[in-house]
Enzyme design. Sequence first.
Site, PDB file in Angstrom:
ATOM      1  CB  CYS A   1      25.344 135.885  75.495  1.00 34.96           C
ATOM      2  SG  CYS A   1      27.048 135.496  75.884  1.00 34.96           S
TER       3      CYS A   1
ATOM      4  CB  CYS B   1      27.432 132.481  73.534  1.00 34.04           C
ATOM      5  SG  CYS B   1      26.150 132.964  74.682  1.00 34.04           S
TER       6      CYS B   1
ATOM      7  CB  CYS C   1      37.025 139.619  72.074  1.00 30.76           C
ATOM      8  SG  CYS C   1      35.284 139.426  72.436  1.00 30.76           S
TER       9      CYS C   1
END
Length: 171
Positions: free
Chosen positions: A88, A12, A96
Amino acid sequence: MTGQPLNVLFLCTGNSARSIIAEAIMNREGRGRFRAYSAGSHPKGEVNPNAIRLLESLHYKTDGFRSKSWDEFEGPDAPKLDFVFTVCDDAAAEVCPIWPGQPITAHWGMPDPAAVQGSPAEVALAFAETYRMMSNRITLFMNLPLASLDRLSLQRRLAEIGQRREAAAKA
């Protein structure tokens, strides 16, 4: 899937509530089959006190939780990740890192209980609802026949688990 515990990372943005709750649930309910971690792309630096209160009320040990960066899971000394779940929408939209071992990823977005404004009871209810939704998803995940699903089928099933909230919320 091996006989070793499977490593699961919950991401998150702030790593202060949803991902911490998920880490707690997975580590307790996984009973050695899974090892959960949590991290954030922009960690807040502290765990939300409402998350701690909720977990303590449910008899979780909370002394080891901390808000940390996902950078801790990139290096050669980091655990090999088997699964990475974003919890989220902000984290899901970010680029990422490349996780070693090519873990299976899925988005399990849910509302941020830390963003709820209102009475202490309304805030506590938001955290309890997050816990309920996350617990349901983790239970579904842990009950999948992991050894008999190929990677593509498993990816599809994990995505379906992440979409459950939307269907329930619209019903």
